[in-house]
Each structure stands twice: as C-alpha cells, then as structure tokens.
Design a protein around this motif. Structure first.
Motif, short mmCIF file in Angstrom:
data_model
loop_
_atom_site.label_atom_id
_atom_site.label_comp_id
_atom_site.label_asym_id
_atom_site.label_seq_id
_atom_site.Cartn_x
_atom_site.Cartn_y
_atom_site.Cartn_z
N CYS A 18 0.92 -1.17 0.23
CA CYS A 18 0.06 0.21 -0.10
C CYS A 18 0.93 1.18 -0.26
CB CYS A 18 -0.75 0.13 1.22
SG CYS A 18 -2.06 -1.21 1.48
N MET A 19 0.30 2.20 -0.64
CA MET A 19 1.06 3.61 -0.55
C MET A 19 -0.18 4.44 0.20
SD MET A 19 1.23 6.96 -2.43
CE MET A 19 -0.03 6.77 -3.51
N LEU A 20 0.25 5.43 0.86
CA LEU A 20 -0.55 6.44 1.69
C LEU A 20 -0.34 7.89 1.19
CD1 LEU A 20 -0.28 4.94 5.28
CD2 LEU A 20 -1.84 4.17 3.52
N ARG A 56 5.94 9.77 -7.24
CA ARG A 56 7.33 9.27 -7.06
C ARG A 56 7.34 7.81 -6.12
NH1 ARG A 56 9.28 14.67 -6.59
NH2 ARG A 56 8.77 14.69 -4.46
N VAL A 57 6.48 7.66 -5.23
CA VAL A 57 6.31 6.52 -4.67
C VAL A 57 5.46 5.44 -5.39
CG1 VAL A 57 5.29 5.21 -2.63
CG2 VAL A 57 6.14 7.47 -2.28
N LEU A 58 4.69 5.78 -6.34
CA LEU A 58 3.95 4.94 -7.06
C LEU A 58 4.99 4.39 -8.25
CD1 LEU A 58 0.75 6.93 -7.78
CD2 LEU A 58 0.83 4.82 -6.96
N LYS A 59 5.78 5.18 -8.81
CA LYS A 59 6.63 4.92 -9.82
C LYS A 59 7.70 3.85 -9.08
CE LYS A 59 9.69 6.77 -13.45
NZ LYS A 59 9.96 7.83 -14.12
N GLN A 60 8.32 4.14 -8.03
CA GLN A 60 9.38 3.58 -7.54
C GLN A 60 8.89 2.17 -6.88
OE1 GLN A 60 11.45 5.48 -4.39
NE2 GLN A 60 12.91 3.78 -4.06
N PRO A 63 2.93 0.08 -5.79
CA PRO A 63 2.30 -0.85 -4.93
C PRO A 63 0.62 -1.23 -5.50
CG PRO A 63 1.82 1.86 -4.99
CD PRO A 63 2.83 1.37 -5.65
N GLU A 64 0.11 -2.12 -4.67
CA GLU A 64 -0.93 -2.83 -5.34
C GLU A 64 -2.17 -1.68 -4.97
OE1 GLU A 64 -0.87 -7.25 -4.92
OE2 GLU A 64 0.12 -6.14 -3.15
N VAL A 65 -2.24 -1.10 -3.91
CA VAL A 65 -3.37 -0.21 -3.49
C VAL A 65 -2.72 1.10 -2.99
CG1 VAL A 65 -5.22 0.13 -2.00
CG2 VAL A 65 -4.84 -1.90 -2.83
#
Length: 98
Positions: A18-20, A56-60, A63-65
């Motif tokens: 997960c990413m928040l 940046r977090v998504l690209k690196q 995450p699934e959610v």
C-alpha cells in the motif's frame, strides 16, 4: 469429524503493498501504524503528502493499493486529481479515496 483446515497458499499469506497519501506527514504515519497492525495484511511501501511525492512512490514501488485523501499539500481537492491521473499512468494500482 475433524475441522477442515483452510487451504494454505502463499497468496493468502502475502500482505498487500500500500501507498498512503494524506495532507500531512503525521496523518500518513498514523494511518500507516494503524494499517500495519491489521494482522500483517497491509505493508506500507511509501507515504506522501503531495501529489508529486505520491507519483514518485508509485513509480518506485508499484503498490497494489493507494489510499488517497482528497486533501493533499496542493489543496483540498488535489487527491481527486491524483487519482484521476493514476488511472492511466499506474493502471496496476487500485485507488481508494479516504
């Protein structure tokens, strides 16, 4: 008659990445702590308080959610813009608006 055991599969034991994204770093930390206590089912791979940080977090981490607040550093509705942009740029990540 004995009790049946649930099938043991690796997928059932894996946690969801997960990413928040929330308005402040503290909001992200509180949510992350809460999710990580959920019997290991969620693994927070990154947090962000702005749309740029979230991308940046998504690209690196892919995450699934992504749990996204409508309120980010850019303003009260910036989270909606982020989620809209995620649909094309990160189609493998499911978005949940907080």
């Amino acid at each position: 008659m004995g009790a049946r055991k649930a099938p043991s599969s690796a997928k059932a034991r894996q946690s969801v990445r997960c990413m928040l994204a929330d308005r402040t770093r503290m909001d992200c930390q509180l949510l992350a702590a809460s999710l990580e206590r959920a019997r290991g089912r969620c693994k927070v791979v990154g947090t962000a308080s702005s749309a740029a940080d979230a991308r940046r977090v998504l690209k690196q981490h892919h995450p699934e959610v992504a749990l996204v607040s409508p309120h980010l550093a850019e303003g009260p509705l910036a989270g909606f813009d982020l989620v809209q942009g995620m649909r094309d740029a990160f189609p493998g990540t499911r978005a949940i608006m907080l």
